[in-house]
Design a protein around this motif. Sequence first.
Motif, PDB file in Angstrom:
ATOM      1  N   LEU A   1       0.833  -1.198   0.000  1.00 55.61           N
ATOM      2  CA  LEU A   1       0.000   0.000   0.000  1.00 55.61           C
ATOM      3  C   LEU A   1       0.872   1.254   0.000  1.00 55.61           C
ATOM      4  O   LEU A   1       2.019   1.232   0.453  1.00 55.61           O
ATOM      5  CB  LEU A   1      -0.916   0.022   1.223  1.00 55.61           C
TER       6      LEU A   1
ATOM      7  N   ASP B   1      -2.330   5.404   1.944  1.00 53.70           N
ATOM      8  CA  ASP B   1      -3.238   4.293   2.248  1.00 53.70           C
ATOM      9  C   ASP B   1      -2.920   3.691   3.607  1.00 53.70           C
ATOM     10  O   ASP B   1      -3.826   3.336   4.369  1.00 53.70           O
ATOM     11  CB  ASP B   1      -3.156   3.226   1.162  1.00 53.70           C
TER      12      ASP B   1
ATOM     13  N   CYS C   1      -9.711   6.936   0.828  1.00 51.59           N
ATOM     14  CA  CYS C   1      -8.492   6.871   0.028  1.00 51.59           C
ATOM     15  C   CYS C   1      -8.725   7.290  -1.425  1.00 51.59           C
ATOM     16  O   CYS C   1      -7.776   7.460  -2.184  1.00 51.59           O
ATOM     17  CB  CYS C   1      -7.893   5.464   0.076  1.00 51.59           C
TER      18      CYS C   1
ATOM     19  N   LYS D   1      -8.231  13.778   0.892  1.00 55.29           N
ATOM     20  CA  LYS D   1      -6.774  13.659   0.933  1.00 55.29           C
ATOM     21  C   LYS D   1      -6.122  15.014   1.190  1.00 55.29           C
ATOM     22  O   LYS D   1      -5.229  15.141   2.031  1.00 55.29           O
ATOM     23  CB  LYS D   1      -6.256  13.082  -0.385  1.00 55.29           C
TER      24      LYS D   1
END
Length: 488
Positions: free
Chosen positions: A344, A348, A362, A368
């Motif tokens: 990942l 993540d 995600c 984000k």
Amino acid sequence: MKNEIMRMERITYVDKGVTKLEDFNLQVYEGEILGFIPVNSHGLEELLSLFQTNMPLRNGYVYYGGEMVNSWRGPLRSQNRICVIRARSCLVEGMTVAENIFVLRQGFRQEIIPSDMLRKQLAPFLKDIGVEIQADTYVEKLSNFERVVVEILRAVVIGQRLIILEEISTLIGESKLRKLYEIIRYYASQGFSFIYINLHFDELQQICDRVVLFTNGRIQKVISKSEMHKGVLDKYTEQYRYVVMHHTDEKKEEKKKEEEIFRLDNIIYGSMEKPLDLAVCKGECVVLQCVDSMSYKNIKSVLMGDIPLAGGTIWVKHKKGKVLYKDIAVVQEDLTTNMLFPELSYFDNLCLGLANRVPGVCHSRKIKASIKQEYKEYIKEELYLKHIDELTEKQKYQLVYMRILLQKPKVVFCFQPFKGADLVHRMYIWEQLEILLRHGIAVIIVSVNLADSLTIAQRLFRISEKGAEEIAKDDIDSMKNLKKAGDM
């Protein structure tokens, strides 16, 4: 005159272009118990490998048992008869104690294993050290103390004259640790040598003949028995002692009583003699010191919900029943290995704990960007572009603790959070725990060894099969004062 069991002389070892050991010198004498403090871990893993395996050297010589076994010209022997005992067992599961000690050695050529004979061979060894272990017990059923004893016995039987023990006090409770010290002293008197790797000088003082400080791939200081007092270490541990004193003094400040957010109410499990009651408030740090490995295993299973309770209730924010993942976070042992996923991305990995609260986190550019803005105080922008394997150990610690902060649980269970960390990283772990506490997250540290956890503890409980005993505040303050005065 002392007989030398091992000598490493002017060793320089380079791995993948990085110098791990430079001008490294070390002597270990027959029958000696040598303390070893890794102020930082640079080169430690390579050194432990080099003890056992004669890898190619850039410079220097290695002597073992009076013979040269390795040099910069090339190894003269592939393996050395040296035992390294660590947190991970080297015993073979599915086989008994006696089979691990006697059968798995060079020279044992019998096709049929004579159990009675093995039991008789083991009996005098156990009698010599005053330990009762059944010869036909399968090794996976041994306690941590018994497992370490069996590994020592195996080393003795196969003639490994140098035995290295790394961070064993993180596995074994105080009473069993004293017994282990007796066993080590006994075999030292028989001519076996020991290197005892530990970060706490007060523990090494109890058993060691000399202590060495290891920093950046070199021995910085050799401390003799007569020099084992606090002042000798001040120059090398000044920053560590400052952090210890800062954290200890800070905890003396009286804080207002916060709301209760976690409770173990009349919990009964296993063969407990009395119920366990524990209440934890918002932003509070509580340490559960387990007197032995079985107590540690049991309380960990209770907190993780892995074993059924014989009685009692677990409450989280006054909610009864199963603990909700969003309200509880967990820091596992060896977190840089067990809690990160290289497949990942950094982001993540960071958002794993948040996924239960915000589905699709995600995949949202807006979320984000919001997270990166909120955590820019802690996480540098360039870290988001790095692969997990490219992170330093400190950055890996930070990633896990920031994941917990992002999750915003009510309480976090930390299982031996300082295990395997050198002094530099232990200071950093304190800082990360302080961040969680400042944000109102309760921290419950579960550990066998108290030394590091004591610095941050506001309350302390000792856990055994009898139940839980809370240590009075005055006694905690006395222990902290002793730590400031004499511990590293």
